[in-house]
Design an enzyme around this catalytic site. Structure first.
Site, PDB file in Angstrom:
ATOM      1  N   CYS A 188      -4.990   3.971   9.733  1.00 51.07           N
ATOM      2  CA  CYS A 188      -5.385   5.441   9.935  1.00 51.07           C
ATOM      3  C   CYS A 188      -6.893   5.439  10.146  1.00 51.07           C
ATOM      4  O   CYS A 188      -7.577   6.645   9.931  1.00 51.07           O
ATOM      5  CB  CYS A 188      -4.932   6.199   8.514  1.00 51.07           C
ATOM      6  SG  CYS A 188      -5.643   5.652   7.007  1.00 51.07           S
ATOM      7  N   PHE A 242       1.018  -1.329   0.104  1.00 50.38           N
ATOM      8  CA  PHE A 242      -0.025   0.029  -0.201  1.00 50.38           C
ATOM      9  C   PHE A 242       0.772   1.202  -0.107  1.00 50.38           C
ATOM     10  O   PHE A 242       0.755   2.295   0.815  1.00 50.38           O
ATOM     11  CB  PHE A 242      -0.992   0.155   1.397  1.00 50.38           C
ATOM     12  CG  PHE A 242      -1.976  -1.260   1.451  1.00 50.38           C
ATOM     13  CD1 PHE A 242      -2.972  -1.191   0.920  1.00 50.38           C
ATOM     14  CD2 PHE A 242      -1.427  -2.138   2.417  1.00 50.38           C
ATOM     15  CE1 PHE A 242      -3.680  -2.462   1.101  1.00 50.38           C
ATOM     16  CE2 PHE A 242      -2.080  -3.314   2.681  1.00 50.38           C
ATOM     17  CZ  PHE A 242      -3.543  -3.296   1.787  1.00 50.38           C
ATOM     18  N   ALA A 290      -3.373  -5.453  -3.184  1.00 49.13           N
ATOM     19  CA  ALA A 290      -2.406  -5.769  -2.214  1.00 49.13           C
ATOM     20  C   ALA A 290      -2.395  -7.219  -1.301  1.00 49.13           C
ATOM     21  O   ALA A 290      -1.514  -7.914  -1.285  1.00 49.13           O
ATOM     22  CB  ALA A 290      -2.195  -4.766  -0.833  1.00 49.13           C
ATOM     23  N   ASP A 350       1.212  -1.357  -4.806  1.00 45.87           N
ATOM     24  CA  ASP A 350      -0.137  -0.519  -4.873  1.00 45.87           C
ATOM     25  C   ASP A 350      -0.907  -0.816  -5.985  1.00 45.87           C
ATOM     26  O   ASP A 350      -0.532  -1.514  -7.031  1.00 45.87           O
ATOM     27  CB  ASP A 350       0.482   0.890  -4.750  1.00 45.87           C
ATOM     28  CG  ASP A 350      -0.598   1.683  -4.247  1.00 45.87           C
ATOM     29  OD1 ASP A 350      -0.726   2.121  -2.966  1.00 45.87           O
ATOM     30  OD2 ASP A 350      -1.441   2.388  -5.108  1.00 45.87           O
TER      31      ASP A 350
END
Length: 398
Positions: free
Chosen positions: A341, A230, A281, A252
Site C-alpha cells: 500500500c 500482517f 511478522a 499480526d
C-alpha cells in the site's frame, strides 16, 4: 466579480497546464510564497492565479505542508460551504449505491472524490472521517452535518491519527462527533464476517480496499491451508475460511486485532479452523520456517514500507525480504500473495522486488494476477498517489 478571498500566484516558470488538466496539488516551490501568503491561516481558502494573473480556481492553503495548495474547485466564484460539501457527498454516494447492495464501503476517497485530503468510510449507520488536510479539520462539523444529511447515518467519528496529519501540521485526536459506539461493528464482505473497531482500531477500523483481492484469494483457498501474515483483523484469512479453507493461521503484531479476527471467525462458526500467532511478522515467518511449516496459500499484506520517496529503497528491500521469507513456506504448486500500500513504490518496482525475493527464497514462479483497490477507492489518473494499492498473486514451483 471574483469573491473576496486572498490570492496566491504561480511562479512564472511553473506550468499551469497540469493543474488545468486536473492535477490537484500545488507545491511550495511552484508558488510565490511571500509574507501575505504565509499569513493565510492553515485550511483557509484562496484564489489560485497563474503567472499572468488569470484565475484557476479556489484552493485550500496550508503553508505548513509541502503541498501548499490543494484544488477545491476550478470555478473561482464557488464558495466552499456545507452545501458544496453535500453535493460532493451526494455524487460519491450515488456511485457507491450502484456498486454495493449494503452500506459498507469507502464513501469518500480524498481528491478522487473531490474532497482533498479527506477519507470517509461507512459502516452501516456509522461513518468514520479522517480529516487529513487542514481545511477538513477546520470544517469537520460541516462535513459531519452534510454527511448525516446526505447518507442518514447517525454515528459520526473523527479519526485524526496517523503520519499524514503530522505532515499537515495537525495534532492527533479521536472524537465521537455524534451518536454512540457500542463495541465493534460486524461487517460482511465476500461471505466473511469482520469485526471493525471504529474508535480504537487501525485507520478507520477495516480495510475496504482489499475487498476484490480477498475475493481473488478465495478462488485459491478452497480446501487449502492458509497463512495470512500482517493479517490485521483477519482480512485474507477470514475470507479464506468463508470460502472453505481447511485451516487459516493469522499472524499480526497487534493482540487487539487478532482478538477481532477470532471474533469474526466465531461469528462465522469457523473458530475451530483459525489459529492466531502474535508477534513481529518477520520473526514469525522465520519461526514458521524453522518449524518446517508449509501452507497451500500464503498472503502477506504489510503496512506501507515506502510511505515516501525518501523511504523507497529501504521499503523495497523490506518487500523483498517479506517475499524471501514467505516463499519457502509455500507448498510446491501453492500460491503466494504479496501486497503493497506504498504509493512511493510503483507497480513495476514492487513486482521486481517481490520477484527478487521469491528467487532468493529458492523458488520459481508464475505471476497469475495483479490486483488493485476496489472501485469504492477510485483513482484520479493525474494523481499517482490515489492508486496506491498493489496485490500480486504467484504460483510457486520448486
Amino acid at each position: 466579480m471574483t469573491q473576496e478571498l486572498p490570492i496566491i500566484r504561480l511562479r512564472p516558470k511553473s506550468k499551469p497546464q497540469a493543474i488545468r488538466h486536473g492535477f490537484p496539488w500545488v507545491f511550495a516551490d511552484e508558488l510565490v510564497v511571500d509574507r501575505r501568503t504565509r499569513a493565510i491561516p492553515a485550511g483557509s481558502f484562496a484564489i489560485l492565479e497563474d503567472a499572468e494573473r488569470r484565475p484557476m480556481g479556489v484552493v485550500t492553503v496550508n503553508t505548513n505542508s509541502k503541498i501548499t495548495a490543494r484544488m477545491m474547485d476550478p470555478d473561482p466564484e464557488v464558495r466552499i460551504t456545507r452545501e458544496w460539501i453535500a453535493a460532493k457527498l451526494t455524487r460519491a454516494l450515488a456511485l457507491r449505491e450502484r456498486l454495493f447492495d449494503r452500506p459498507f464501503y469507502r464513501l469518500i476517497h480524498a481528491e478522487a472524490d473531490g474532497l482533498p485530503g479527506t477519507i470517509i468510510d461507512r459502516f452501516g449507520d456509522a461513518a468514520v472521517i479522517q480529516p487529513n488536510s487542514a481545511w477538513a479539520d477546520r470544517m469537520i462539523e460541516d462535513i459531519a452535518a452534510a454527511l448525516r444529511d446526505v447518507t442518514g447515518v447517525s454515528t459520526v467519528i473523527l479519526n485524526g491519527q496517523g503520519r499524514v496529519r503530522s505532515l499537515e501540521g495537525l495534532d492527533e485526536r479521536t472524537e465521537i462527533l455524534s451518536g454512540a459506539v457500542n463495541g465493534p461493528v460486524e461487517v460482511s464482505m465476500n461471505g466473511a464476517t469482520y469485526l471493525a473497531d471504529l474508535t480504537q482500531g487501525q485507520k478507520t477500523g477495516l480495510f475496504y480496499d482489499q475487498r476484490p483481492n480477498h475475493a481473488f484469494a478465495q478462488r485459491l483457498a478452497k480446501g487449502a491451508r492458509v497463512l495470512d501474515v500482517f493479517s490485521h483483523v483477519g482480512g485474507f484469512g477470514l475470507a479464506a475460511l468463508a470460502t472453505g479453507a481447511e485451516h487459516t493461521t493469522c499472524v499480526d503484531g497487534s493482540a487487539a486485532a487478532l482478538e477481532l479476527a477470532r471474533g469474526g471467525a466465531k461469528a462465522m462458526g469457523a473458530e475451530d479452523r483459525l489459529t492466531t500467532r502474535q508477534g513481529d511478522a518477520f520473526d514469525q515467518l522465520e519461526a514458521l520456517q524453522a518449524e518446517g511449516a508449509q501452507f497451500d496459500v500464503v498472503i502477506c499484506d504489510p503496512p506501507a514500507f515506502a510511505p515516501s520517496k525518501q523511504a523507497l529503497e529501504a521499503g523495497l528491500r523490506a518487500y523483498e525480504r517479506v517475499a524471501k521469507l514467505a516463499a519457502p513456506l509455500v507448498a510446491p504448486g501453492g500460491y503466494l500473495g504479496l501486497c503493497s500500500c506504498s504509493h512511493a513504490a510503483d507497480l513495476s518496482a514492487f513486482r521486481n522486488a517481490s520477484a527478487r525475493g521469491i528467487g532468493r527464497g529458492g523458488r520459481r514462479m508464475q505471476l497469475l494476477h495483479t490486483g488493485q483497490a476496489g472501485p469504492d477507492h477510485p483513482t484520479l489518473p493525474q494523481l499517482a498517489e490515489s492508486g496506491y494499492l498493489k496485490a500480486l498473486f504467484f504460483r510457486l514451483d520448486g
